[in-house]
Design a protein around this motif. Structure first.
Motif, PDB file in Angstrom:
ATOM      1  N   SER A  19       0.859  -1.118  -0.161  1.00  0.00           N
ATOM      2  CA  SER A  19      -0.123  -0.070  -0.002  1.00  0.00           C
ATOM      3  C   SER A  19       0.895   1.316   0.114  1.00  0.00           C
ATOM      4  O   SER A  19       2.001   1.325   0.348  1.00  0.00           O
ATOM      5  N   ALA A  20       0.232   2.571  -0.580  1.00  0.00           N
ATOM      6  CA  ALA A  20       0.975   3.549  -0.282  1.00  0.00           C
ATOM      7  C   ALA A  20      -0.233   4.640  -0.092  1.00  0.00           C
ATOM      8  O   ALA A  20      -1.049   4.788  -0.439  1.00  0.00           O
ATOM      9  N   SER A  21       0.284   5.500   0.640  1.00  0.00           N
ATOM     10  CA  SER A  21      -0.791   6.827   1.157  1.00  0.00           C
ATOM     11  C   SER A  21       0.249   8.155   0.850  1.00  0.00           C
ATOM     12  O   SER A  21       1.350   8.315   0.984  1.00  0.00           O
ATOM     13  N   PHE A  22      -0.725   9.237   0.301  1.00  0.00           N
ATOM     14  CA  PHE A  22       0.022  10.573  -0.210  1.00  0.00           C
ATOM     15  C   PHE A  22      -0.825  11.582   0.453  1.00  0.00           C
ATOM     16  O   PHE A  22      -1.953  11.534   0.627  1.00  0.00           O
ATOM     17  N   PRO A  23       0.091  12.694   0.583  1.00  0.00           N
ATOM     18  CA  PRO A  23      -0.477  13.845   1.088  1.00  0.00           C
ATOM     19  C   PRO A  23      -1.125  14.801  -0.326  1.00  0.00           C
ATOM     20  O   PRO A  23      -0.552  15.636  -1.146  1.00  0.00           O
ATOM     21  N   PRO A  37      -7.394   3.906 -12.584  1.00  0.00           N
ATOM     22  CA  PRO A  37      -6.139   4.688 -13.183  1.00  0.00           C
ATOM     23  C   PRO A  37      -6.541   6.254 -12.665  1.00  0.00           C
ATOM     24  O   PRO A  37      -7.777   6.590 -12.363  1.00  0.00           O
ATOM     25  N   MET A  38      -5.688   6.897 -12.392  1.00  0.00           N
ATOM     26  CA  MET A  38      -5.688   8.365 -11.914  1.00  0.00           C
ATOM     27  C   MET A  38      -4.474   9.179 -12.045  1.00  0.00           C
ATOM     28  O   MET A  38      -3.168   8.638 -12.199  1.00  0.00           O
ATOM     29  N   VAL A  39      -4.775  10.606 -11.949  1.00  0.00           N
ATOM     30  CA  VAL A  39      -3.460  11.358 -12.086  1.00  0.00           C
ATOM     31  C   VAL A  39      -4.005  12.527 -11.194  1.00  0.00           C
ATOM     32  O   VAL A  39      -4.904  13.170 -11.276  1.00  0.00           O
ATOM     33  N   THR A  40      -2.858  12.882 -10.038  1.00  0.00           N
ATOM     34  CA  THR A  40      -3.357  13.883  -9.106  1.00  0.00           C
ATOM     35  C   THR A  40      -2.227  14.604  -8.755  1.00  0.00           C
ATOM     36  O   THR A  40      -0.928  13.983  -8.889  1.00  0.00           O
ATOM     37  N   THR A  41      -2.225  15.659  -7.998  1.00  0.00           N
ATOM     38  CA  THR A  41      -1.122  16.481  -7.448  1.00  0.00           C
ATOM     39  C   THR A  41      -0.843  16.312  -6.117  1.00  0.00           C
ATOM     40  O   THR A  41      -1.939  15.866  -5.193  1.00  0.00           O
ATOM     41  N   LEU A  42       0.238  16.637  -5.342  1.00  0.00           N
ATOM     42  CA  LEU A  42       0.469  16.302  -4.010  1.00  0.00           C
ATOM     43  C   LEU A  42       0.729  17.535  -3.564  1.00  0.00           C
ATOM     44  O   LEU A  42       1.159  18.580  -4.103  1.00  0.00           O
TER      45      LEU A  42
END
Length: 85
Positions: A19-23, A37-42
């Motif tokens: 697993s991985a989690s992101f801000p 599928p997705m693309v997003t900003t951090l």
């Protein structure tokens, strides 16, 4: 799933994770196997990932972009803070 984290200067991590989690820019989120599928900003915050039978890893980043496609997570980060910053 396969996770790759890179900065403009180096490859920080590459390997299989559970697993991985992101801000995220709009709040934190987690990616698991078979995620859509997705693309997003951090935003600024901790990237956390868990390899099988290992402790969770934390990396403090300033921001970046995450792309998820076919169980591969590509993360491009602007800056990684070390423990002294």
């Amino acid at each position: 799933m396969f996770l790759e984290i890179v900065t403009p200067d180096e490859k920080v991590f590459e390997g299989e994770v559970l697993s991985a989690s992101f801000p995220g820019s709009d709040g934190s989120f987690q990616i698991l196997n078979n995620h859509a599928p997705m693309v997003t900003t951090l935003g600024k915050g901790d990237i956390r990932y868990q390899e099988e039978k290992k402790d969770e890893i934390h990396i403090l980043v300033e921001g970046g972009v995450v792309e998820v496609l076919n169980n591969k997570v590509n993360v491009l980060v602007e800056k990684i803070f070390d423990d002294n910053e």
